[in-house]
Design a protein around this motif. Structure first.
Motif, PDB file in Angstrom:
ATOM      1  N   GLU A 102       0.819  -1.208   0.000  1.00 55.38           N
ATOM      2  CA  GLU A 102       0.000   0.000   0.000  1.00 55.38           C
ATOM      3  C   GLU A 102       0.858   1.265   0.000  1.00 55.38           C
ATOM      4  O   GLU A 102       0.393   2.331  -0.429  1.00 55.38           O
ATOM      5  CB  GLU A 102      -0.980   0.004   1.189  1.00 55.38           C
ATOM      6  N   GLU A 103       2.104   1.154   0.455  1.00 60.36           N
ATOM      7  CA  GLU A 103       3.015   2.299   0.396  1.00 60.36           C
ATOM      8  C   GLU A 103       3.722   2.364  -0.956  1.00 60.36           C
ATOM      9  O   GLU A 103       3.833   3.444  -1.563  1.00 60.36           O
ATOM     10  CB  GLU A 103       4.030   2.204   1.541  1.00 60.36           C
ATOM     11  N   LEU A 104       4.187   1.227  -1.434  1.00 66.43           N
ATOM     12  CA  LEU A 104       4.897   1.192  -2.714  1.00 66.43           C
ATOM     13  C   LEU A 104       3.963   1.554  -3.874  1.00 66.43           C
ATOM     14  O   LEU A 104       4.395   2.142  -4.864  1.00 66.43           O
ATOM     15  CB  LEU A 104       5.513  -0.186  -2.932  1.00 66.43           C
TER      16      LEU A 104
ATOM     17  N   VAL B  12      -2.827 -14.732   1.491  1.00 64.49           N
ATOM     18  CA  VAL B  12      -4.086 -15.244   2.034  1.00 64.49           C
ATOM     19  C   VAL B  12      -5.150 -14.162   2.204  1.00 64.49           C
ATOM     20  O   VAL B  12      -6.273 -14.462   2.570  1.00 64.49           O
ATOM     21  CB  VAL B  12      -3.849 -15.939   3.397  1.00 64.49           C
ATOM     22  N   ALA B  13      -4.830 -12.922   1.934  1.00 64.22           N
ATOM     23  CA  ALA B  13      -5.820 -11.849   2.073  1.00 64.22           C
ATOM     24  C   ALA B  13      -6.965 -12.047   1.085  1.00 64.22           C
ATOM     25  O   ALA B  13      -6.805 -12.702   0.051  1.00 64.22           O
ATOM     26  CB  ALA B  13      -5.152 -10.498   1.836  1.00 64.22           C
ATOM     27  N   ASN B  14      -8.127 -11.467   1.407  1.00 70.71           N
ATOM     28  CA  ASN B  14      -9.261 -11.625   0.494  1.00 70.71           C
ATOM     29  C   ASN B  14      -9.013 -10.853  -0.802  1.00 70.71           C
ATOM     30  O   ASN B  14      -8.164  -9.970  -0.886  1.00 70.71           O
ATOM     31  CB  ASN B  14     -10.574 -11.211   1.168  1.00 70.71           C
ATOM     32  N   LEU B  15      -9.780 -11.188  -1.827  1.00 72.31           N
ATOM     33  CA  LEU B  15      -9.507 -10.684  -3.170  1.00 72.31           C
ATOM     34  C   LEU B  15      -9.678  -9.171  -3.281  1.00 72.31           C
ATOM     35  O   LEU B  15      -8.932  -8.513  -4.016  1.00 72.31           O
ATOM     36  CB  LEU B  15     -10.408 -11.404  -4.181  1.00 72.31           C
ATOM     37  N   THR B  16     -10.629  -8.593  -2.565  1.00 73.76           N
ATOM     38  CA  THR B  16     -10.790  -7.138  -2.593  1.00 73.76           C
ATOM     39  C   THR B  16      -9.537  -6.454  -2.059  1.00 73.76           C
ATOM     40  O   THR B  16      -9.007  -5.509  -2.652  1.00 73.76           O
ATOM     41  CB  THR B  16     -12.023  -6.712  -1.767  1.00 73.76           C
ATOM     42  N   LEU B  17      -9.045  -6.955  -0.933  1.00 75.05           N
ATOM     43  CA  LEU B  17      -7.832  -6.407  -0.325  1.00 75.05           C
ATOM     44  C   LEU B  17      -6.625  -6.582  -1.252  1.00 75.05           C
ATOM     45  O   LEU B  17      -5.866  -5.638  -1.499  1.00 75.05           O
ATOM     46  CB  LEU B  17      -7.583  -7.136   0.998  1.00 75.05           C
ATOM     47  N   LEU B  18      -6.465  -7.788  -1.784  1.00 70.08           N
ATOM     48  CA  LEU B  18      -5.335  -8.064  -2.675  1.00 70.08           C
ATOM     49  C   LEU B  18      -5.375  -7.179  -3.917  1.00 70.08           C
ATOM     50  O   LEU B  18      -4.338  -6.719  -4.396  1.00 70.08           O
ATOM     51  CB  LEU B  18      -5.342  -9.531  -3.105  1.00 70.08           C
TER      52      LEU B  18
ATOM     53  N   PHE C 166      -6.096   5.320  -4.629  1.00 71.08           N
ATOM     54  CA  PHE C 166      -5.718   3.946  -4.267  1.00 71.08           C
ATOM     55  C   PHE C 166      -4.255   3.664  -4.594  1.00 71.08           C
ATOM     56  O   PHE C 166      -3.742   4.163  -5.579  1.00 71.08           O
ATOM     57  CB  PHE C 166      -6.609   2.952  -5.021  1.00 71.08           C
ATOM     58  N   PRO C 167      -3.594   2.838  -3.754  1.00 70.65           N
ATOM     59  CA  PRO C 167      -4.116   2.182  -2.557  1.00 70.65           C
ATOM     60  C   PRO C 167      -4.197   3.144  -1.366  1.00 70.65           C
ATOM     61  O   PRO C 167      -3.384   4.041  -1.229  1.00 70.65           O
ATOM     62  CB  PRO C 167      -3.093   1.086  -2.281  1.00 70.65           C
ATOM     63  N   ARG C 168      -5.208   2.919  -0.530  1.00 68.56           N
ATOM     64  CA  ARG C 168      -5.331   3.694   0.701  1.00 68.56           C
ATOM     65  C   ARG C 168      -4.315   3.198   1.728  1.00 68.56           C
ATOM     66  O   ARG C 168      -3.708   2.142   1.552  1.00 68.56           O
ATOM     67  CB  ARG C 168      -6.749   3.535   1.262  1.00 68.56           C
ATOM     68  N   ILE C 169      -4.111   3.943   2.794  1.00 66.54           N
ATOM     69  CA  ILE C 169      -3.180   3.493   3.832  1.00 66.54           C
ATOM     70  C   ILE C 169      -3.722   2.217   4.468  1.00 66.54           C
ATOM     71  O   ILE C 169      -4.920   1.935   4.431  1.00 66.54           O
ATOM     72  CB  ILE C 169      -2.941   4.583   4.899  1.00 66.54           C
ATOM     73  N   ASN C 170      -2.815   1.451   5.056  1.00 66.90           N
ATOM     74  CA  ASN C 170      -3.160   0.096   5.490  1.00 66.90           C
ATOM     75  C   ASN C 170      -4.334   0.047   6.462  1.00 66.90           C
ATOM     76  O   ASN C 170      -5.194  -0.821   6.368  1.00 66.90           O
ATOM     77  CB  ASN C 170      -1.939  -0.576   6.122  1.00 66.90           C
ATOM     78  N   GLY C 171      -4.390   0.995   7.390  1.00 66.38           N
ATOM     79  CA  GLY C 171      -5.486   0.993   8.353  1.00 66.38           C
ATOM     80  C   GLY C 171      -6.839   1.149   7.673  1.00 66.38           C
ATOM     81  O   GLY C 171      -7.814   0.492   8.039  1.00 66.38           O
TER      82      GLY C 171
END
Length: 240
Positions: A130-132, A150-156, A226-231
């Motif tokens: 999300e930073e890169l 293993v993250a869900n597809l929306t997150l990935l 996008f991407p938004r910060i991790n939180g």
């Protein structure tokens, strides 16, 4: 030729992946070195060699049938112990493969093994996606972005599509029970500039598939948000 090299070549043939003896030797050597290092740093939970061959080496190589350009710039997001990036690097000697992870210790081990085995077409990138993805040096620079995370597809998708070049591919390896994730991710993928072009069955073992592969084409630039910060990615719903 030792038994495991022969077995890898034979298993590859069974699933229509052609692996020559030199490639098989390097793949097995990587497995052996990684399992040695795994005694000191957690790189894989799969330590039985026959399982490792199937679930790490062959499973990673199922991506080959979807990678259009053998000289592509490939980014492996969340590479961990080097999967699928290192097996792809061994098979695609003309590709330039970047192994990205947020854990520097893992990257250092993988890099040292690659150097020892003469796998020269890989480099490491330490950081968070999300930073890169907001860094112009990496944003929309890679023709192929892969992830077995293993993250869900929306997150990935929010992690990976901003790093994918327009006209390139995001290849996400997901478990067999992917339908709900896919339904939730369709709109976010479109917002992020992607289009799902196919869902390919991955490695077949004992009449069941280890993974399916989501082949997402990047058809337009990702919006600057996008991407938004991790939180925000993890705690807030995707803004569609």
């Amino acid at each position: 030729m030792n038994n495991r090299i022969e077995k890898l070549i034979d298993l590859g043939n069974q699933v229509e992946i052609t692996i020559n003896e030199k490639q098989a030797e390097k793949l097995i050597a990587y497995m052996d070195r990684l399992l040695e290092k795994n005694q000191y740093i957690n790189l894989t939970r799969i330590t039985e060699k026959d399982e490792f061959i199937k679930l790490h080496l062959l499973d990673s190589l199922t991506l080959l049938k979807l990678i259009k350009n053998s000289q592509a710039s490939i980014l492996d997001v969340g590479t961990g112990g080097g999967f699928p990036g290192i097996p792809l690097a061994i098979m695609l000697e003309d590709a330039q493969i970047t192994l990205m992870d947020s854990t520097k210790k893992k990257l250092n081990v993988v890099q040292s093994i690659a150097a020892e085995l003469g796998i020269s077409n890989v480099q490491i990138l330490h950081g968070r996606a999300e930073e890169l993805g907001q860094n112009s040096a990496y944003r929309e620079k890679y023709e192929v972005v892969t992830s077995r995370a293993v993250a869900n597809l929306t997150l990935l998708s929010e992690y990976c599509l901003p790093l994918t070049k327009v006209g390139g591919q995001f290849l996400s390896m997901k478990g067999r029970d992917y339908q709900d994730e896919l339904a939730a991710a369709r709109k976010p993928i479109a917002v992020l500039g992607g289009k799902i072009v196919e869902i390919e069955k991955g490695l077949l073992l004992q009449s069941d598939y280890v993974h399916v592969i989501m082949n997402v084409e990047k058809i337009k630039p990702t919006p600057d948000l996008f991407p938004r910060i991790n939180g925000k990615i993890k705690k807030e719903a995707f803004p569609v």
